[in-house]
Scaffold this motif. Structure first.
Motif, PDB file in Angstrom:
ATOM      1  N   MET A   1       0.840  -1.216  -0.120  1.00 61.07           N
ATOM      2  CA  MET A   1      -0.144  -0.394  -0.058  1.00 61.07           C
ATOM      3  C   MET A   1       1.090   1.566  -0.037  1.00 61.07           C
ATOM      4  SD  MET A   1      -2.932  -0.073   2.438  1.00 61.07           S
ATOM      5  CE  MET A   1      -3.646   1.191   3.029  1.00 61.07           C
ATOM      6  N   ALA A   2       0.301   2.540  -0.612  1.00 58.70           N
ATOM      7  CA  ALA A   2       0.932   3.284  -0.645  1.00 58.70           C
ATOM      8  C   ALA A   2       0.487   4.465   0.461  1.00 58.70           C
ATOM      9  CB  ALA A   2       1.292   4.142  -2.524  1.00 58.70           C
ATOM     10  N   TYR A   3       1.916   5.319   1.035  1.00 59.57           N
ATOM     11  CA  TYR A   3       2.420   6.116   1.702  1.00 59.57           C
ATOM     12  C   TYR A   3       1.184   7.384   1.920  1.00 59.57           C
ATOM     13  CZ  TYR A   3       3.941   9.179   4.699  1.00 59.57           C
ATOM     14  OH  TYR A   3       3.903  10.409   6.025  1.00 59.57           O
ATOM     15  N   ALA A   4       0.261   7.849   2.241  1.00 57.35           N
ATOM     16  CA  ALA A   4      -0.471   8.737   1.965  1.00 57.35           C
ATOM     17  C   ALA A   4      -0.512  10.006   3.275  1.00 57.35           C
ATOM     18  CB  ALA A   4      -2.372   7.841   1.860  1.00 57.35           C
ATOM     19  N   ILE A   5      -0.929  10.837   3.655  1.00 56.21           N
ATOM     20  CA  ILE A   5      -1.341  11.834   4.537  1.00 56.21           C
ATOM     21  C   ILE A   5      -2.206  12.523   4.324  1.00 56.21           C
ATOM     22  CG2 ILE A   5      -0.891  14.351   4.885  1.00 56.21           C
ATOM     23  CD1 ILE A   5       2.072  13.278   3.073  1.00 56.21           C
ATOM     24  N   HIS A   6      -3.242  12.690   5.800  1.00 56.56           N
ATOM     25  CA  HIS A   6      -4.690  12.310   5.957  1.00 56.56           C
ATOM     26  C   HIS A   6      -5.141  13.808   6.540  1.00 56.56           C
ATOM     27  CE1 HIS A   6      -4.056   8.274   4.756  1.00 56.56           C
ATOM     28  NE2 HIS A   6      -3.563   8.359   6.141  1.00 56.56           N
ATOM     29  N   MET A   7      -5.678  14.301   6.868  1.00 57.29           N
ATOM     30  CA  MET A   7      -6.430  15.703   7.431  1.00 57.29           C
ATOM     31  C   MET A   7      -7.466  14.961   8.257  1.00 57.29           C
ATOM     32  SD  MET A   7      -8.248  19.736   6.019  1.00 57.29           S
ATOM     33  CE  MET A   7      -8.762  18.875   5.443  1.00 57.29           C
ATOM     34  N   GLU A   8      -7.078  15.378   9.573  1.00 57.35           N
ATOM     35  CA  GLU A   8      -8.130  14.808  10.746  1.00 57.35           C
ATOM     36  C   GLU A   8      -8.551  15.373  12.294  1.00 57.35           C
ATOM     37  OE1 GLU A   8      -6.321  10.922  10.637  1.00 57.35           O
ATOM     38  OE2 GLU A   8      -5.062  12.019  12.114  1.00 57.35           O
ATOM     39  N   ARG A   9      -9.367  15.603  12.559  1.00 61.25           N
ATOM     40  CA  ARG A   9      -9.352  15.595  13.716  1.00 61.25           C
ATOM     41  C   ARG A   9     -10.063  15.327  14.491  1.00 61.25           C
ATOM     42  NH1 ARG A   9     -14.360  20.350  11.825  1.00 61.25           N
ATOM     43  NH2 ARG A   9     -15.312  19.061  12.637  1.00 61.25           N
ATOM     44  N   GLU A  10     -10.501  15.611  16.276  1.00 65.36           N
ATOM     45  CA  GLU A  10     -11.501  15.526  16.804  1.00 65.36           C
ATOM     46  C   GLU A  10     -12.240  16.676  17.537  1.00 65.36           C
ATOM     47  OE1 GLU A  10     -12.533  12.165  18.383  1.00 65.36           O
ATOM     48  OE2 GLU A  10     -11.047  11.423  16.446  1.00 65.36           O
ATOM     49  N   PRO A  11     -13.547  16.508  16.450  1.00 59.94           N
ATOM     50  CA  PRO A  11     -14.393  15.617  16.412  1.00 59.94           C
ATOM     51  C   PRO A  11     -14.690  15.413  15.201  1.00 59.94           C
ATOM     52  CG  PRO A  11     -15.862  17.346  17.079  1.00 59.94           C
ATOM     53  CD  PRO A  11     -14.420  17.531  17.445  1.00 59.94           C
ATOM     54  N   GLU A  12     -14.123  13.960  14.371  1.00 58.63           N
ATOM     55  CA  GLU A  12     -14.452  13.598  13.158  1.00 58.63           C
ATOM     56  C   GLU A  12     -14.997  15.115  12.474  1.00 58.63           C
ATOM     57  OE1 GLU A  12     -17.748  10.969  11.287  1.00 58.63           O
ATOM     58  OE2 GLU A  12     -15.732  10.279  11.759  1.00 58.63           O
ATOM     59  N   ILE A  13     -14.574  15.163  11.050  1.00 58.84           N
ATOM     60  CA  ILE A  13     -15.149  16.067   9.830  1.00 58.84           C
ATOM     61  C   ILE A  13     -16.369  15.152   9.666  1.00 58.84           C
ATOM     62  CG2 ILE A  13     -14.743  17.584   7.909  1.00 58.84           C
ATOM     63  CD1 ILE A  13     -11.745  17.372   8.103  1.00 58.84           C
ATOM     64  N   LYS A  14     -17.380  17.143   9.832  1.00 55.02           N
ATOM     65  CA  LYS A  14     -18.565  16.225   8.898  1.00 55.02           C
ATOM     66  C   LYS A  14     -18.852  16.106   7.753  1.00 55.02           C
ATOM     67  CE  LYS A  14     -21.791  16.259  13.037  1.00 55.02           C
ATOM     68  NZ  LYS A  14     -21.346  16.224  14.344  1.00 55.02           N
ATOM     69  N   LEU A  15     -19.244  15.074   6.595  1.00 52.83           N
ATOM     70  CA  LEU A  15     -19.313  15.565   5.166  1.00 52.83           C
ATOM     71  C   LEU A  15     -19.802  16.696   4.856  1.00 52.83           C
ATOM     72  CD1 LEU A  15     -18.487  14.426   1.920  1.00 52.83           C
ATOM     73  CD2 LEU A  15     -20.558  13.285   2.916  1.00 52.83           C
ATOM     74  N   GLU A  16     -20.800  17.219   5.256  1.00 49.03           N
ATOM     75  CA  GLU A  16     -21.679  18.465   4.921  1.00 49.03           C
ATOM     76  C   GLU A  16     -20.761  19.905   5.261  1.00 49.03           C
ATOM     77  OE1 GLU A  16     -22.465  16.657   7.235  1.00 49.03           O
ATOM     78  OE2 GLU A  16     -23.920  15.650   5.861  1.00 49.03           O
ATOM     79  N   GLU A  17     -19.698  19.863   6.534  1.00 47.46           N
ATOM     80  CA  GLU A  17     -18.723  20.641   7.149  1.00 47.46           C
ATOM     81  C   GLU A  17     -17.763  20.621   5.467  1.00 47.46           C
ATOM     82  OE1 GLU A  17     -16.979  21.926  10.333  1.00 47.46           O
ATOM     83  OE2 GLU A  17     -17.296  19.154  10.890  1.00 47.46           O
ATOM     84  N   TRP A  18     -16.947  19.856   5.106  1.00 48.19           N
ATOM     85  CA  TRP A  18     -16.135  19.855   4.422  1.00 48.19           C
ATOM     86  C   TRP A  18     -16.955  20.242   3.014  1.00 48.19           C
ATOM     87  CZ3 TRP A  18     -11.289  18.722   3.559  1.00 48.19           C
ATOM     88  CH2 TRP A  18     -11.455  17.663   2.340  1.00 48.19           C
ATOM     89  N   ILE A  19     -17.557  19.813   2.635  1.00 50.67           N
ATOM     90  CA  ILE A  19     -18.444  20.345   1.412  1.00 50.67           C
ATOM     91  C   ILE A  19     -18.433  21.791   1.351  1.00 50.67           C
ATOM     92  CG2 ILE A  19     -20.006  20.210  -0.812  1.00 50.67           C
ATOM     93  CD1 ILE A  19     -20.403  16.971   0.025  1.00 50.67           C
TER      94      ILE A  19
END
Length: 124
Positions: A1-19
C-alpha cells in the motif's frame, strides 16, 4: 500500500462541513463523479467511480515567458469516514504545490491537523 497523508480532527469532520469548506476554497472543487482515462494500448475508456466528498485540485503551468499557460483539474483528495486523504508527490515539500496549498487552507478552516501514515504531524 502506498504512503498517504491525511487531514483529520476530533470530532471527525462531517461531510456537510467538508463540502462547504471545499466550496469556499479557491483552487479546489468537489467531484463525486470519478475519473476517466484512456488505456493507451487498447484505446478503451476506463472509468473509476468517485465517492461523495472527493476533491479535484487546480494545477496551472506557465509556458515560456508566460505564453501557453495551461490549467487542469486533477482528482487528488478523497474523503472517507470523517477524514481527507491524498498521496503526496515528490514536489509536496515545496510550499506552492497546489495540493499542499489546498490541504493546508482546508485544514485551517476546519481546525484539523495534517498527519502522515506513521503519525507524523505536518505543520507548515
Amino acid at each position: 500500500m502506498a504512503y498517504a497523508i491525511h487531514m483529520e480532527r476530533e470530532p471527525e469532520i462531517k461531510l456537510e462541513e467538508w463540502i462547504e469548506s471545499v466550496n469556499s476554497t479557491e483552487g479546489c472543487r468537489i467531484n463525486n463523479e470519478g475519473v476517466s482515462a484512456i488505456n493507451p494500448n487498447t484505446g478503451e475508456e476506463i472509468h473509476i467511480s468517485g465517492t461523495e466528498g472527493d476533491v479535484e485540485v487546480l494545477f496551472q503551468t506557465k509556458g515560456f515567458l508566460g505564453i501557453g499557460k495551461k490549467s487542469s483539474w486533477e482528482m487528488c483528495i478523497t474523503f472517507f469516514e470523517g477524514r481527507a486523504s491524498f498521496k503526496p508527490t515528490k514536489d509536496f515539500e515545496f510550499t506552492e504545490t497546489p495540493v499542499r496549498v489546498v490541504i493546508f487552507k482546508l485544514a485551517r478552516q476546519l481546525s484539523a491537523k495534517v498527519v502522515g501514515d506513521e503519525g507524523e504531524v505536518y505543520e507548515w
